[in-house]
Design an enzyme around this catalytic site. Sequence first.
Site, short mmCIF file in Angstrom:
data_model
loop_
_atom_site.label_atom_id
_atom_site.label_comp_id
_atom_site.label_asym_id
_atom_site.label_seq_id
_atom_site.Cartn_x
_atom_site.Cartn_y
_atom_site.Cartn_z
N HIS A 308 18.96 -6.14 23.28
CA HIS A 308 19.76 -6.70 22.19
C HIS A 308 18.83 -7.25 21.12
CE1 HIS A 308 22.71 -9.16 20.03
NE2 HIS A 308 23.60 -8.33 20.55
N ASP A 365 27.90 -4.27 25.81
CA ASP A 365 28.47 -2.93 25.69
C ASP A 365 28.38 -2.14 26.99
OD1 ASP A 365 29.23 -3.03 22.95
OD2 ASP A 365 27.10 -3.09 22.50
N1 ACO Z 1 15.84 1.80 26.50
C1 ACO Z 1 14.51 1.98 26.64
N2 ACO Z 1 13.56 1.29 25.95
C2 ACO Z 1 14.02 0.39 25.05
C3 ACO Z 1 15.39 0.16 24.85
C4 ACO Z 1 16.31 0.90 25.62
N3 ACO Z 1 17.64 0.70 25.48
N4 ACO Z 1 15.55 -0.80 23.91
C5 ACO Z 1 14.31 -1.15 23.53
N5 ACO Z 1 13.41 -0.44 24.21
C6 ACO Z 1 11.93 -0.62 24.14
C7 ACO Z 1 11.35 -0.05 22.86
O1 ACO Z 1 10.96 1.30 23.02
C8 ACO Z 1 10.19 -0.97 22.65
O2 ACO Z 1 9.16 -0.58 23.55
P1 ACO Z 1 7.59 -0.81 23.14
O3 ACO Z 1 7.41 -2.28 23.02
O4 ACO Z 1 6.83 -0.20 24.27
O5 ACO Z 1 7.41 -0.09 21.84
C9 ACO Z 1 10.69 -2.33 23.12
O6 ACO Z 1 11.70 -2.03 24.10
C10 ACO Z 1 11.31 -3.18 22.01
O7 ACO Z 1 12.25 -2.37 21.31
P2 ACO Z 1 12.82 -2.71 19.87
O8 ACO Z 1 13.55 -1.53 19.32
O9 ACO Z 1 11.74 -3.29 19.02
O10 ACO Z 1 13.84 -3.86 20.21
P3 ACO Z 1 14.95 -4.40 19.27
O11 ACO Z 1 15.22 -5.76 19.70
O12 ACO Z 1 14.59 -4.20 17.85
O13 ACO Z 1 16.18 -3.42 19.58
C11 ACO Z 1 18.26 -2.62 20.34
C12 ACO Z 1 17.38 -3.85 20.13
C13 ACO Z 1 18.44 -1.86 19.01
C14 ACO Z 1 19.64 -3.10 20.79
C15 ACO Z 1 17.61 -1.70 21.39
O14 ACO Z 1 17.37 -2.42 22.57
C16 ACO Z 1 18.44 -0.46 21.69
O15 ACO Z 1 18.32 0.54 20.98
N6 ACO Z 1 19.30 -0.51 22.76
C17 ACO Z 1 20.14 0.60 23.10
C18 ACO Z 1 21.36 0.65 22.21
C19 ACO Z 1 22.38 -0.43 22.52
O16 ACO Z 1 22.71 -0.69 23.67
N7 ACO Z 1 22.91 -1.05 21.45
C20 ACO Z 1 23.91 -2.11 21.56
C21 ACO Z 1 23.30 -3.44 21.34
S1 ACO Z 1 24.48 -4.72 21.62
C22 ACO Z 1 25.39 -4.83 20.24
O17 ACO Z 1 24.99 -4.42 19.21
C23 ACO Z 1 26.77 -5.49 20.32
#
Ligand code: ACO
Length: 426
Positions: A308, A365
Site C-alpha cells: 500500500h 482489496d
Molecule cells: N508484488 C511484488 N512486489 C511488490 C509489490 C507487489 N504487489 N508491491 C511492491 N513491490 C516491490 C517493488 O517491486 C519494490 O521492490 P524493490 O524495492 O526491490 O524495487 C518495493 O516492493 C516497493 O515498491 P513501490 O512500488 O515503491 O511501493 P509503493 O508503496 O510505491 O507501491 C503499491 C504501493 C502501488 C500499492 C504497490 O504495492 C502495488 O503495486 N501493489 C499491487 C497493486 C495493489 O494491490 N493495489 C491496491 C492498493 S490498495 C488501494 O489502493 C485501496
Amino acid sequence: MSKKTMTLTDNRNGNTYELPILDGTVGPSVVDISTFYKETGMFTFDRGYTSTASCRSEITYIDGDKGQLMYRGYDISYLANEKTFLDTAYLLLNKELPTAEELENFSEEMKKRSFIHEGMKKLFDSFPDRAHPMAILSAGVSALSTFYFDHLDIDTPQEYTEMANRIIAKIPTLAAFSYRYSNGLPIIYPDIKKGFTENFLYMMRSYPHNYVDLRPIEIKALDTIFTLHADHEQNASTTSVRNVGSTHAHPYAAISAGISALWGRAHGGANESVIRQLEMIGTVDRVDEFIARAKDKDDSFRLMGFGHRVYKSFDPRAKALKAIRNDLVEELGINSELIEVANKIEQIALNDDYFISRNLYPNIDFYSGLILQSLIIPKVMFAVIFVIGRTPGWIAQWIELQEQDVIKIARPRQLYVGTQDRTPEY
Ligand code: ACO
C-alpha cells in the site's frame, strides 16, 4: 507566543521568506504557502500533491506508519467491529455517533428515500446491454438532480442535508438497477422492511417471486466492507468531489464526479484485479511460479492485493476484513480452488522475506475481492460497492467545504514547458 515559521532562502539572490507553520491536532505540521506566489513571484511544484495538504479537515485521520485510520476520532476497527455502516455514515455526516433513537430515525429515512422516481427507468432503458454499471451510476446520480430541481439550494443546511440523505439512500437502488438493466434482468424494488445493506444484496440477488434468503453473516460482511470504505482522507475521488464542490456545484454533480474518478483502475478497480489475477493463476500448483515472478526484478508482474502506498506497517482495514473473510468462508462452507489459491499466496507472502522486508502484506482489496466473490457479487460491481461505501464520506467532505467561512475555488497553477512566441508577423 511567537508564531512558528520556516525561513526559506532563495540562493539566487539571498532573499529570505518567512513561511508560517501550522499544527494539526495530530500528524505532520504543514507549511502555509498560500501567500507564496504573492511574496516570491514563484509557484510551488508538487506533481500528484504528494507533499501538499489541500484543506483543513476534521473528518478522517490516517497514520500510514502506524497503520491507523480514524473517522471523527474513532478507530476504524471499533467502527467495523462494533458499529454498523449506518452508524458510521451518521457519524461522518453529523460528527457524532447516533443514539439508538437517532439511528432508528436515520434508518427509516434511508428506507423511505430508497425508491427512485419511476421516470428514471427511461434513463436505464437508454443504455445498451452490458453498459458498465459505473457509467450508469455516475449518470444516474447526476440525473437525480433533474428530478429535484426545486431543491438544489446549496446555501441552506436543511436542503443540503436532504440532498445528502437522498443520495445515500438512493445510491444502492441506482447501483442494483444499473446491474440488473445492463444484464437484462428484472429489477427488484427496495423492500421497505429491510435495512440498508440487506436491501442492496436483496435487490442484487433476488428474482420476482423468488426472494433470496440472506444469512446474517453475508449482510455483516458487506456492511463491514461499506464501513471500511466510508472515507479515506483526501484521495483522488474525494479531491475530485471537493474540487467540483469548490465551484459551488451541488452534491449530485460533485458525487457524480467522484464516481468517475473512482472508476479508474488505479483507484476503485484494485479488488477486481485481485480476483482476475487469482483466476489467471487458477490452481494451487501454479502459485510458486507466480510468487517467483513477483520477486523477480526483471519481471513487471506484481501480486495484486499486496502493499500500500500509505500504510507501511499494515492496512488496518485488511485486518478487520480478514476475520470476516474467515467467518464467511467457514459459515457458508465455501471451498473453491480460488480460495485455496488465495490462501496459499497469503501464507507464502506473510512468511517470505521478500514480502516482509518490503512491508508487502495483504491490503483491503485482497480480502474485499474474496468476500465479494463469496457474496456472489459480479466483478463488474466491485467498484460500485466501493461507491456505495464511500458516498457518506464524499458528502461529509462536501459539507465540510460548504461550511467553511470562505470557499476558494480549486485552481492550481502549472510549470509551463511548451513553446512560445510562434505567432508570425501579420
Ligand atoms: N508484488 C511484488 N512486489 C511488490 C509489490 C507487489 N504487489 N508491491 C511492491 N513491490 C516491490 C517493488 O517491486 C519494490 O521492490 P524493490 O524495492 O526491490 O524495487 C518495493 O516492493 C516497493 O515498491 P513501490 O512500488 O515503491 O511501493 P509503493 O508503496 O510505491 O507501491 C503499491 C504501493 C502501488 C500499492 C504497490 O504495492 C502495488 O503495486 N501493489 C499491487 C497493486 C495493489 O494491490 N493495489 C491496491 C492498493 S490498495 C488501494 O489502493 C485501496
